[in-house]
Design a protein around this motif. Structure first.
Motif, short mmCIF file in Angstrom:
data_model
loop_
_atom_site.label_atom_id
_atom_site.label_comp_id
_atom_site.label_asym_id
_atom_site.label_seq_id
_atom_site.Cartn_x
_atom_site.Cartn_y
_atom_site.Cartn_z
N ALA A 150 19.06 26.34 -25.33
CA ALA A 150 20.01 25.29 -24.59
C ALA A 150 19.56 24.61 -23.26
CB ALA A 150 21.24 25.97 -24.75
N ILE A 151 19.02 25.28 -22.40
CA ILE A 151 18.74 25.10 -21.13
C ILE A 151 17.45 24.21 -21.22
CG2 ILE A 151 17.65 25.91 -18.97
CD1 ILE A 151 19.57 28.30 -19.17
N TYR A 152 16.47 24.60 -22.04
CA TYR A 152 15.21 23.99 -21.92
C TYR A 152 15.29 22.67 -23.42
CZ TYR A 152 13.60 26.93 -18.28
OH TYR A 152 13.40 27.51 -17.27
N THR A 153 15.89 22.63 -23.92
CA THR A 153 16.21 21.53 -25.04
C THR A 153 15.64 20.28 -24.67
OG1 THR A 153 17.34 20.71 -27.00
CG2 THR A 153 18.51 21.33 -25.02
N PRO A 154 14.71 19.69 -25.30
CA PRO A 154 14.60 18.13 -25.05
C PRO A 154 15.88 17.06 -25.05
CG PRO A 154 12.88 19.04 -26.57
CD PRO A 154 14.16 19.90 -26.46
N LEU A 155 16.75 17.69 -25.73
CA LEU A 155 17.99 16.88 -25.62
C LEU A 155 18.65 16.77 -24.30
CD1 LEU A 155 19.95 18.46 -28.72
CD2 LEU A 155 18.69 16.31 -28.70
N HIS A 156 18.23 17.44 -23.34
CA HIS A 156 18.83 17.25 -22.02
C HIS A 156 17.68 16.25 -21.12
CE1 HIS A 156 21.09 21.36 -22.36
NE2 HIS A 156 21.65 20.29 -22.84
N GLY A 157 16.57 15.71 -21.82
CA GLY A 157 15.84 14.96 -21.31
C GLY A 157 14.77 15.60 -20.10
N GLY A 158 14.67 17.18 -20.57
CA GLY A 158 13.74 17.85 -19.83
C GLY A 158 14.34 18.56 -18.64
N THR A 159 13.92 19.84 -18.43
CA THR A 159 14.54 20.42 -17.41
C THR A 159 13.43 21.06 -16.33
OG1 THR A 159 16.21 21.29 -18.78
CG2 THR A 159 16.17 22.59 -16.61
N SER A 160 13.73 20.67 -15.04
CA SER A 160 12.58 21.18 -14.15
C SER A 160 12.42 22.64 -13.84
CB SER A 160 12.96 20.60 -12.70
OG SER A 160 13.91 21.27 -12.16
N VAL A 161 11.40 23.10 -13.52
CA VAL A 161 11.06 24.57 -13.37
C VAL A 161 12.12 25.25 -12.57
CG1 VAL A 161 9.57 26.35 -12.56
CG2 VAL A 161 8.55 24.41 -13.67
N PHE A 162 12.52 24.73 -11.37
CA PHE A 162 13.43 25.30 -10.68
C PHE A 162 14.72 25.32 -11.00
CE2 PHE A 162 9.80 24.44 -7.83
CZ PHE A 162 9.53 25.63 -7.36
N ILE A 163 15.24 24.16 -11.78
CA ILE A 163 16.54 24.11 -12.11
C ILE A 163 16.78 24.98 -13.46
CG2 ILE A 163 18.10 22.84 -13.32
CD1 ILE A 163 17.25 20.41 -11.50
N GLY A 164 15.59 24.91 -14.24
CA GLY A 164 15.72 25.89 -15.60
C GLY A 164 15.78 27.39 -15.13
N THR A 165 15.07 27.41 -14.41
CA THR A 165 14.87 29.09 -13.71
C THR A 165 16.09 29.57 -13.25
OG1 THR A 165 12.47 28.97 -13.40
CG2 THR A 165 13.69 30.89 -12.51
#
Length: 237
Positions: A150-165
């Motif tokens: 859910a965090i890294y799904t493309p539906l969110h328009g992409g998640t940066s490394v730092f935000i995702g981590t």
């Protein structure tokens, strides 16, 4: 190289994660009795920096967990990385646990409770029940894999490394706070197996047995839970 990244990242994960447990449980530690909030927060930060170390040293996926690796293998249909990654993760976890032992070296002989000593290395159920414990570990791992997707799904328009981590760390913190009270939320076969092996071989004063009777459960249940989540994700995509 991905294997090196997985090894180093998992070592940092365990050094910081098991380290906070050691600080809370070992006698004459300045953080003794800091409690469950400290432990779950420490593990969340351990995930944060373990993932960043893994990414820095060659593993962009930074799984640190055979259950997570299995979930990605199932989703991609490519399983060649599973065994090498799992071995690197288990080895890294064992090395991290050994570093915890060295860091707290004078405190082991001061601690007389073998249960606390084992808890620093591996997980144990609050109430021993194979079915219930399997559900806890499987469900926690299921939620971990689902949350990562859910965090890294493309539906969110992409998640940066730092935000995702950071969000993955918060996810692990939430799992620990909400679901960790039953089995100690291993949710990671390497996290439990590697340090348990180290506990078995180290000559620690006052230690008891390594409880190999339970050891299979925090290995198999997370793999099952993470694998099931991957199958559902793949089916829904």
């Amino acid at each position: 190289m991905e294997i090196i990244g997985e090894f180093l990242g998992t070592a940092v994960l365990i050094l910081l994660g098991n380290g906070v447990v050691a600080g809370v449980l070992l006698e004459k530690s300045k953080s003794k009795d800091a409690g469950w909030i400290s432990i779950t927060a420490g593990w969340a930060f351990a995930v944060l920096f373990g993932v960043l170390v893994a990414k820095t040293f060659g593993s962009p996926g930074a799984h640190l967990n055979p259950a997570v690796t299995l979930s990605f293998c199932i989703q991609s249909g490519e399983f060649s990385n599973f065994i090498p990654f799992a071995l690197a993760q288990i080895s890294g976890a064992a090395f991290g646990a050994f570093l915890v032992y060295l860091h707290y070296l004078p405190h082991w002989k001061e601690t007389k409770d073998p249960g606390k000593i084992l808890a620093i290395f591996s997980t144990e159920p609050a109430i021993s029940n194979v079915v219930s414990n399997s559900i806890s570990e499987g469900f926690g791992s299921f939620l971990l894999v689902l949350g990562i997707h859910a965090i890294y799904t493309p539906l969110h328009g992409g998640t940066s490394v730092f935000i995702g981590t950071g969000l993955v760390a918060i996810l692990v913190w939430a799992i620990g706070l909400s679901m960790g009270g039953t089995t100690g939320y291993a949710i990671n076969p390497a996290r439990d197996l590697g340090p348990r092996i180290v506990h078995y071989f180290l000559r620690i004063p006052n230690k008891g047995n390594s409880n190999w009777k339970y050891a299979w459960l925090p290995v198999i249940a997370p793999l099952f839970g993470g694998g099931l989540a991957a199958l559902i994700i793949k089916w829904l995509q």
